[in-house]
Design a protein around this motif. Structure first.
Motif, mmCIF file in Angstrom:
data_model
loop_
_atom_site.group_PDB
_atom_site.id
_atom_site.type_symbol
_atom_site.label_atom_id
_atom_site.label_comp_id
_atom_site.label_asym_id
_atom_site.label_seq_id
_atom_site.Cartn_x
_atom_site.Cartn_y
_atom_site.Cartn_z
ATOM 1 N N LYS A 130 8.017 -2.870 -11.544
ATOM 2 C CA LYS A 130 6.584 -2.699 -11.772
ATOM 3 C C LYS A 130 5.813 -3.867 -11.164
ATOM 4 N N ALA A 131 6.390 -5.065 -11.235
ATOM 5 C CA ALA A 131 5.756 -6.233 -10.618
ATOM 6 C C ALA A 131 5.705 -6.082 -9.101
ATOM 7 N N LEU A 132 6.777 -5.562 -8.505
ATOM 8 C CA LEU A 132 6.790 -5.344 -7.054
ATOM 9 C C LEU A 132 5.723 -4.328 -6.648
ATOM 10 N N ALA A 133 5.543 -3.304 -7.488
ATOM 11 C CA ALA A 133 4.508 -2.303 -7.212
ATOM 12 C C ALA A 133 3.112 -2.908 -7.332
ATOM 13 N N GLU A 134 2.928 -3.792 -8.307
ATOM 14 C CA GLU A 134 1.636 -4.457 -8.466
ATOM 15 C C GLU A 134 1.349 -5.385 -7.282
ATOM 16 N N MET A 135 2.376 -6.074 -6.803
ATOM 17 C CA MET A 135 2.195 -6.924 -5.636
ATOM 18 C C MET A 135 1.795 -6.093 -4.427
ATOM 19 N N LEU A 136 2.390 -4.909 -4.306
ATOM 20 C CA LEU A 136 2.022 -4.004 -3.208
ATOM 21 C C LEU A 136 0.558 -3.589 -3.329
ATOM 22 N N ARG A 137 0.137 -3.288 -4.557
ATOM 23 C CA ARG A 137 -1.239 -2.827 -4.776
ATOM 24 C C ARG A 137 -2.268 -3.866 -4.359
ATOM 25 N N VAL A 138 -2.042 -5.122 -4.706
ATOM 26 C CA VAL A 138 -3.056 -6.151 -4.448
ATOM 27 C C VAL A 138 -2.974 -6.738 -3.037
ATOM 28 N N THR A 139 -1.917 -6.387 -2.293
ATOM 29 C CA THR A 139 -1.772 -6.869 -0.921
ATOM 30 C C THR A 139 -2.456 -5.913 0.041
ATOM 31 N N LYS A 140 -3.101 -6.449 1.060
ATOM 32 C CA LYS A 140 -3.789 -5.619 2.047
ATOM 33 C C LYS A 140 -2.786 -4.828 2.888
ATOM 34 N N PRO A 141 -3.164 -3.627 3.345
ATOM 35 C CA PRO A 141 -2.291 -2.883 4.254
ATOM 36 C C PRO A 141 -1.902 -3.752 5.460
ATOM 37 N N GLY A 142 -0.632 -3.764 5.785
ATOM 38 C CA GLY A 142 -0.141 -4.615 6.857
ATOM 39 C C GLY A 142 0.217 -6.011 6.402
ATOM 40 N N GLY A 143 -0.143 -6.372 5.151
ATOM 41 C CA GLY A 143 0.167 -7.685 4.613
ATOM 42 C C GLY A 143 1.629 -7.788 4.210
ATOM 43 N N LEU A 204 12.595 -3.314 -3.336
ATOM 44 C CA LEU A 204 11.409 -3.438 -2.477
ATOM 45 C C LEU A 204 11.126 -2.127 -1.761
ATOM 46 N N GLN A 205 12.163 -1.511 -1.233
ATOM 47 C CA GLN A 205 11.982 -0.232 -0.551
ATOM 48 C C GLN A 205 11.514 0.849 -1.520
ATOM 49 N N GLU A 206 12.118 0.878 -2.697
ATOM 50 C CA GLU A 206 11.763 1.893 -3.686
ATOM 51 C C GLU A 206 10.299 1.801 -4.114
ATOM 52 N N THR A 207 9.749 0.599 -4.117
ATOM 53 C CA THR A 207 8.368 0.419 -4.577
ATOM 54 C C THR A 207 7.354 0.521 -3.450
ATOM 55 N N GLY A 208 7.799 0.870 -2.244
ATOM 56 C CA GLY A 208 6.862 1.164 -1.163
ATOM 57 C C GLY A 208 6.765 0.148 -0.058
ATOM 58 N N TRP A 209 7.471 -0.964 -0.160
ATOM 59 C CA TRP A 209 7.451 -1.957 0.906
ATOM 60 C C TRP A 209 8.321 -1.491 2.064
ATOM 61 N N GLU A 210 8.016 -1.941 3.269
ATOM 62 C CA GLU A 210 8.802 -1.559 4.440
ATOM 63 C C GLU A 210 9.221 -2.803 5.231
ATOM 64 N N ASP A 211 10.079 -2.601 6.222
ATOM 65 C CA ASP A 211 10.594 -3.694 7.056
ATOM 66 C C ASP A 211 11.217 -4.789 6.193
ATOM 67 N N VAL A 212 12.028 -4.392 5.250
ATOM 68 C CA VAL A 212 12.625 -5.339 4.309
ATOM 69 C C VAL A 212 13.762 -6.117 4.977
ATOM 70 N N PRO A 235 -3.833 2.919 -2.534
ATOM 71 C CA PRO A 235 -3.888 1.940 -3.621
ATOM 72 C C PRO A 235 -2.769 2.070 -4.634
ATOM 73 N N ASP A 236 -2.347 3.309 -4.964
ATOM 74 C CA ASP A 236 -1.300 3.495 -5.953
ATOM 75 C C ASP A 236 0.046 3.746 -5.293
ATOM 76 N N GLY A 237 0.178 3.260 -4.048
ATOM 77 C CA GLY A 237 1.390 3.523 -3.291
ATOM 78 C C GLY A 237 2.656 3.069 -3.976
ATOM 79 N N GLY A 238 2.610 1.894 -4.624
ATOM 80 C CA GLY A 238 3.804 1.381 -5.275
ATOM 81 C C GLY A 238 4.257 2.281 -6.406
ATOM 82 N N ALA A 239 3.313 2.672 -7.276
ATOM 83 C CA ALA A 239 3.656 3.551 -8.391
ATOM 84 C C ALA A 239 4.140 4.903 -7.885
ATOM 85 N N ALA A 240 3.483 5.408 -6.829
ATOM 86 C CA ALA A 240 3.876 6.694 -6.269
ATOM 87 C C ALA A 240 5.273 6.627 -5.673
#
Length: 261
Positions: A130-143, A204-212, A235-240
């Motif tokens: 859930k923390a990884l998903a929250e980090m994804l939410r508050v980070t800008k696309p491409g960040g 990280l991959q499961e929560t929506g991050w890429e290029d891990v 915006p809700d990419g991590g949860a999704a």
């Protein structure tokens, strides 16, 4: 290992960190034999940020991990759930923005930061995905996100020696240098129970991050993971991503390129 000792409520963990805040950085240097400074340097280099960027430093504690960004003229927010840690940090570095916050429910708007980082704090979060998903939410696309966390030594003999140090030597040293040695017993057990490098890469991959990618430090005692937020992320990419994930994620054994350390 006493698994019951790891079943602490968030407020109990926060209180534990409040207690050790005054000497936390000094004790860490002693227990790591000075390696924490090298590990944190690798994190800063992997972040690859510059003035004009905004950085979120989670589990920042007293702000030691935030200082390199502030010193370089980068806008950094030091966020932690321990008020004791934040107070110590604010006294030492009043120029840094210290904010109390829960990693699983961050007090920031979507797409706020160019880069997000957490060093040696993710394993203390009750719901790390859930923390990884929250980090994804508050980070800008491409960040990007950069995570430094204790991991599993890759050489069996080294792993055995390290485990012995964690469970025997570390608590004994903590008795001599810390005001709350029981806190370091908890920390040693949390390190031992933490998943290995590939498991964190999968999360990280499961929560929506890429290029891990990840890089092992000190033979795998620590691993530095890095990933990017997709440019088309919602915006809700991590949860999704967590909700949509139904199968295993391929193992990753790639190192962060040394040119981007």
């Amino acid at each position: 290992m006493n698994r019951a000792s790891l079943d602490k409520r968030p407020d109990e963990v926060a209180t534990m960190f409040d207690d050790v805040a005054p000497k936390y950085d000094v004790v860490n240097d002693v227990l790591s034999m000075g390696q924490t400074r090298r590990w944190r340097k690798v994190v800063v280099e992997a972040m690859d940020v510059r003035p004009g960027h905004r950085v979120l430093d989670l589990a920042a504690g007293t702000g030691t991990s935030s200082e390199p960004y502030a010193d370089a003229g980068i806008d950094v927010v030091a966020c932690d759930f321990s008020l004791g840690m934040l107070k110590v940090g604010k006294r030492r570095r009043p120029d840094i923005d210290f904010i109390a916050g829960d990693a699983t429910n961050l007090p920031f708007a979507d797409n706020t930061f160019d880069a997000t980082t957490i060093s040696f704090g993710l394993r203390n979060v009750n719901e790390p995905k859930k923390a990884l998903a929250e980090m994804l939410r508050v980070t800008k696309p491409g960040g990007k996100v950069v995570i430094a966390e204790f991991s599993q030594p890759v050489v069996p003999l080294w792993r055995t020696m390290y485990t012995e140090y964690l469970m025997r030597a570390l608590p004994a040293i903590a008795v001599k240098v810390s005001s709350n040695p029981d806190a370091y017993v908890y920390l040693a057990e949390s390190i031992r129970a933490w998943p290995d490098q590939d498991h964190l890469a999968a999360w990280l991959q499961e929560t929506g991050w890429e290029d891990v990618t990840y890089r092992n430090l000190s033979g795998g005692i620590v691993a530095v993971h890095r990933a990017h937020k997709p440019l088309d992320s919602t915006p809700d990419g991590g949860a999704a991503a967590i909700a949509a994930h139904t199968g295993p994620v391929a193992k990753l054994r790639r190192n962060i390129p040394r040119s981007a350390r």
